[in-house]
Design an enzyme around this catalytic site. Structure first.
Site, mmCIF file in Angstrom:
data_model
loop_
_atom_site.group_PDB
_atom_site.id
_atom_site.type_symbol
_atom_site.label_atom_id
_atom_site.label_comp_id
_atom_site.label_asym_id
_atom_site.label_seq_id
_atom_site.Cartn_x
_atom_site.Cartn_y
_atom_site.Cartn_z
ATOM 1 N N LYS A 176 0.819 -1.220 0.000
ATOM 2 C CA LYS A 176 0.000 0.000 0.000
ATOM 3 C C LYS A 176 0.849 1.265 0.000
ATOM 4 C CE LYS A 176 -4.361 -2.062 1.165
ATOM 5 N NZ LYS A 176 -5.390 -2.405 2.134
ATOM 6 N N ARG B 240 -3.104 -10.487 4.560
ATOM 7 C CA ARG B 240 -3.548 -10.511 3.156
ATOM 8 C C ARG B 240 -2.451 -9.862 2.324
ATOM 9 N NH1 ARG B 240 -6.037 -7.031 -0.308
ATOM 10 N NH2 ARG B 240 -7.549 -7.916 -1.742
HETATM 11 N N1 HH2 Z 1 -7.380 -4.164 0.900
HETATM 12 C C1 HH2 Z 1 -7.756 -4.161 -0.394
HETATM 13 C C2 HH2 Z 1 -8.806 -4.982 -0.818
HETATM 14 N N2 HH2 Z 1 -9.440 -5.808 0.046
HETATM 15 N N3 HH2 Z 1 -9.700 -6.650 2.234
HETATM 16 C C3 HH2 Z 1 -9.351 -6.646 3.514
HETATM 17 N N4 HH2 Z 1 -9.984 -7.449 4.391
HETATM 18 N N5 HH2 Z 1 -8.342 -5.852 3.996
HETATM 19 C C4 HH2 Z 1 -7.656 -5.013 3.182
HETATM 20 O O1 HH2 Z 1 -6.766 -4.279 3.673
HETATM 21 C C5 HH2 Z 1 -8.020 -4.976 1.793
HETATM 22 C C6 HH2 Z 1 -9.065 -5.821 1.351
HETATM 23 C C7 HH2 Z 1 -7.058 -3.277 -1.367
HETATM 24 O O2 HH2 Z 1 -5.906 -3.893 -1.881
HETATM 25 P P1 HH2 Z 1 -5.840 -4.671 -3.281
HETATM 26 O O3 HH2 Z 1 -6.823 -5.789 -3.337
HETATM 27 O O4 HH2 Z 1 -4.447 -5.080 -3.504
HETATM 28 O O5 HH2 Z 1 -6.187 -3.576 -4.347
HETATM 29 P P2 HH2 Z 1 -7.506 -3.170 -5.118
HETATM 30 O O6 HH2 Z 1 -8.561 -2.820 -4.144
HETATM 31 O O7 HH2 Z 1 -7.070 -2.000 -5.967
HETATM 32 O O8 HH2 Z 1 -7.938 -4.344 -5.957
#
Ligand code: HH2
Length: 296
Positions: A241, A276
């Site tokens: 992040k 995660r």
């Molecule tokens: N962060 C993201 C998405 N889902 N779920 C949980 N439980 N906790 C988190 O911190 C979290 C999440 C965002 O990260 P990412 O999936 O890598 O990116 P994007 O939302 O752009 O797909």
């Protein structure tokens, strides 16, 4: 031990959803640590958007995450990065379900969680064999979600978010971020419980990067114990992040792996057990060393 990803159950996909969910609940209750490998079937995710848009490529990526040591693969069909737009529900299902199916055909023993706040998407993914729901709105995004996870008897991740993805990073402000996030999560756990979700199926997540400045993220990670003390397993989602780049100078998300590992190890030290992450191997190896030190 869960870090090497060796769940030993076979034929779980032929069992009723309730029993499957209960088992996943036991898994997440620890002792952990457990890695959730991130699989974004999206075109616009901040780190891996577009990389796994094709279902075959996505299912293959899920196998790699598993082989590297993820115990759970977290499949999402809508980016929630700051400024992101919503994807129509049908499109989200069209992205997620074939990937869950293909992956579980190849690896029926695997645990899949579905990253969605929509009950219909969650239900379709559970029907396809997913066993955990990861809801970034903590059951606020869809009035039918609480009943769905209660009926399925599956674990649910309840995450804190201030505002909504489109606008959440516009000057987020708190009096005391740790207290407010902790109180919110306690209240959402109560809500889930009142809706029929077993306490053993509740996982809490401070929502790193969701309506938070870098300072808020650091305070939450430093004082993670306040959330751990609520008595539920805690998941940390700091992987790659932006606040990590604001410290290390890594502009590209893919260059934030080392910084991510610091959040995982310190999060584990403070009592979080679920992580995660995009980079499974790096985090697994760091956790293995942290565990060895702990038990030396
Ligand atoms: N962060 C993201 C998405 N889902 N779920 C949980 N439980 N906790 C988190 O911190 C979290 C999440 C965002 O990260 P990412 O999936 O890598 O990116 P994007 O939302 O752009 O797909």
């Amino acid at each position: 031990m869960a870090a090497n990803g060796t769940a030993s159950w076979t034929n779980v996909n032929r069992e009723p959803a309730v029993r499957r969910g209960a088992r996943a609940g036991n898994l997440l209750q620890g002792p952990g640590p457990v890695l959730f490998g991130i699989l974004n079937v999206t075109s616009d995710s901040f780190s891996d958007g577009g990389d796994f848009f094709d279902p075959e490529a996505a299912a293959r990526r899920a196998e790699v995450l598993l082989d590297e040591g993820a115990l759970v693969v977290d499949v999402g069909g809508e980016s929630t990065r700051p400024g992101s737009d919503r994807v129509p529900e049908e499109e989200e299902r069209r992205r997620v379900v074939p990937v869950v199916q293909k992956f579980l055909e190849a690896r029926p023993e695997a645990f899949v969680s579905v990253d969605t706040y929509r009950a219909r998407t969650a239900e379709a993914a559970l029907d396809a064999g997913a066993r955990i729901v990861n809801d970034v709105t903590a059951l606020r995004g869809d009035p039918r979600m609480a009943a769905l996870v209660a009926d399925a008897g599956c674990p649910v991740v309840l995450m804190h978010m201030l505002g909504e993805p489109k606008t959440m990073q516009r000057e987020p402000s708190y009096g005391d971020v740790v207290r407010e996030v902790r109180d919110f999560l306690a209240q959402r756990a109560d809500h889930a419980n009142a809706a029929g979700v077993d306490a053993e199926n509740v996982v809490l997540d401070p929502g790193i990067g969701f309506g938070k400045t870098p300072g808020h993220n650091l305070a939450l990670l430093r004082h993670l114990g306040a959330i751990v003390d609520l008595g539920f397993p805690v998941l940390v989602g700091a992987s790659r992040k932006k606040f990590i780049g604001s410290i290390t100078g890594a502009e590209e998300a893919k260059d934030r792996v080392f910084g991510t590992v610091a959040t995982t190890v310190l999060g584990y030290e403070r009592g979080a057990t679920l992580f995660r992450v995009h980079d499974v191997r790096a985090n697994r190896e760091a956790l293995a060393v942290a565990e060895a030190i702990r038990s030396a």
